[in-house]
Write an enzyme that holds these catalytic residues in place. Sequence first.
Site, PDB file in Angstrom:
ATOM      1  N   CYS A 107       0.808  -1.228   0.000  1.00  0.00           N
ATOM      2  CA  CYS A 107       0.000   0.000   0.000  1.00  0.00           C
ATOM      3  C   CYS A 107       0.838   1.273   0.000  1.00  0.00           C
ATOM      4  O   CYS A 107       0.615   2.186  -0.811  1.00  0.00           O
ATOM      5  CB  CYS A 107      -0.983  -0.006   1.172  1.00  0.00           C
ATOM      6  SG  CYS A 107      -0.242   0.122   2.818  1.00  0.00           S
ATOM      7  N   HIS A 110      -2.765   1.247   6.942  1.00  0.00           N
ATOM      8  CA  HIS A 110      -3.077   1.172   5.510  1.00  0.00           C
ATOM      9  C   HIS A 110      -3.198   2.580   4.956  1.00  0.00           C
ATOM     10  O   HIS A 110      -3.615   3.518   5.651  1.00  0.00           O
ATOM     11  CB  HIS A 110      -4.387   0.408   5.280  1.00  0.00           C
ATOM     12  CG  HIS A 110      -4.649   0.103   3.831  1.00  0.00           C
ATOM     13  ND1 HIS A 110      -3.889  -0.801   3.116  1.00  0.00           N
ATOM     14  CD2 HIS A 110      -5.566   0.601   2.952  1.00  0.00           C
ATOM     15  CE1 HIS A 110      -4.335  -0.858   1.867  1.00  0.00           C
ATOM     16  NE2 HIS A 110      -5.350  -0.013   1.744  1.00  0.00           N
ATOM     17  N   HIS A 164      -5.696   1.874  -4.494  1.00  0.00           N
ATOM     18  CA  HIS A 164      -4.802   1.351  -3.453  1.00  0.00           C
ATOM     19  C   HIS A 164      -4.382  -0.082  -3.776  1.00  0.00           C
ATOM     20  O   HIS A 164      -4.960  -0.741  -4.638  1.00  0.00           O
ATOM     21  CB  HIS A 164      -5.471   1.420  -2.070  1.00  0.00           C
ATOM     22  CG  HIS A 164      -6.610   0.436  -1.874  1.00  0.00           C
ATOM     23  ND1 HIS A 164      -6.912  -0.124  -0.659  1.00  0.00           N
ATOM     24  CD2 HIS A 164      -7.530  -0.077  -2.741  1.00  0.00           C
ATOM     25  CE1 HIS A 164      -7.957  -0.931  -0.772  1.00  0.00           C
ATOM     26  NE2 HIS A 164      -8.339  -0.918  -2.023  1.00  0.00           N
TER      27      HIS A 164
END
Length: 359
Positions: A273, A321, A333
Amino acid sequence: MGTGKRGLLATAVTVVCAVTVLAAPGTAFADPGPTPSASAPSASAPAANHDLEAVREKLDRLYHDAAVATDAYNAAEEQTQKQSAAIVDLAKKIVQGQKRLNELKERAGAAAAAQYRTGGMPDEAQLLLSDDPQEFLDGAGTLLQGQRATKGLIAELTRTQQDLRQYAADASAQWNKLEANRKAKDTARKKIKEQISEAEKLQDQLEKAEKERLAELEREAALKAQTAWLDSGILDEIRGNASEQGKKAVAFATGQIGKPYEWGAEGPKSYDCSGLTSQAWLDAGRPIPRTSQEQWKQLKHVDIKDMRPGDLIVYFGDASHVAMYIGDGAIVHAPRPGRTVTIAGAGSMPILGVVRPDA
């Protein structure tokens, strides 16, 4: 995309339902209890919804823990690279310092030899024994300059020796930190592999029909969260336009759609990520921290209503995240292992906050 609430919601629903998104790793869940094992229900007698919901929650927790470990791994890797570079730099300084020290020692030796040749007699004695006192006095100034130069030489030699000792101490400290971060990397790597392995094992115990229903539960959970976020009216407040660098970052990130998630990866074939977001902004000419946690700590925080395409949305209370906002309630993402870089709803996961790389 439409600007009305109904049009935006419909578009967001289409986006979220069209892809498999990360539901909510990192949320605190109760112990789901026994999970499917060798005696897992067969396709002809699939598990009840609540059983699969427990599986989904456990998978979320496992992948969340893997994401946290990945951030720790990336941080240790970044520090290892910095420390390795610092050690190399210190080694160069030590080599240069040793060379300079050797030169100074040669000069000091030459000065000592010259003094020895004069017999080392005091100035008064040399004046009394001189056949030409005026010649001696004329040379006294030169002698004084030589003495001052010798003192300066000794002082420089001393400083160089001190610098070398400091360089060596700094190199030793950096080496100790390097070793500590190598151990941290190994620990994080082991944790990541354990969590992913357990998640994969859990999924492998499910029958095909159960996997399909599990995927549907994930989509439903993400859609529910996204719908609630949109129903808050937040998109009516978000009016920000992307900066030029933001447009470049969005173009890079969306250009990676379809590439697989891989922990610790920064492209070009795969990403995690924060690897995706950091590389997107690097491509736009703005280097940012490597990990989601450092991106949250170091970049400028902005209110969600002031969000604009290119900004980064950080998720979960531990900032485990990160995704890039691309406008109209959507993000791009790299979700988790087993998934690819994709578009999802910006509200499909618990938002911690928004940061702006080019503030």
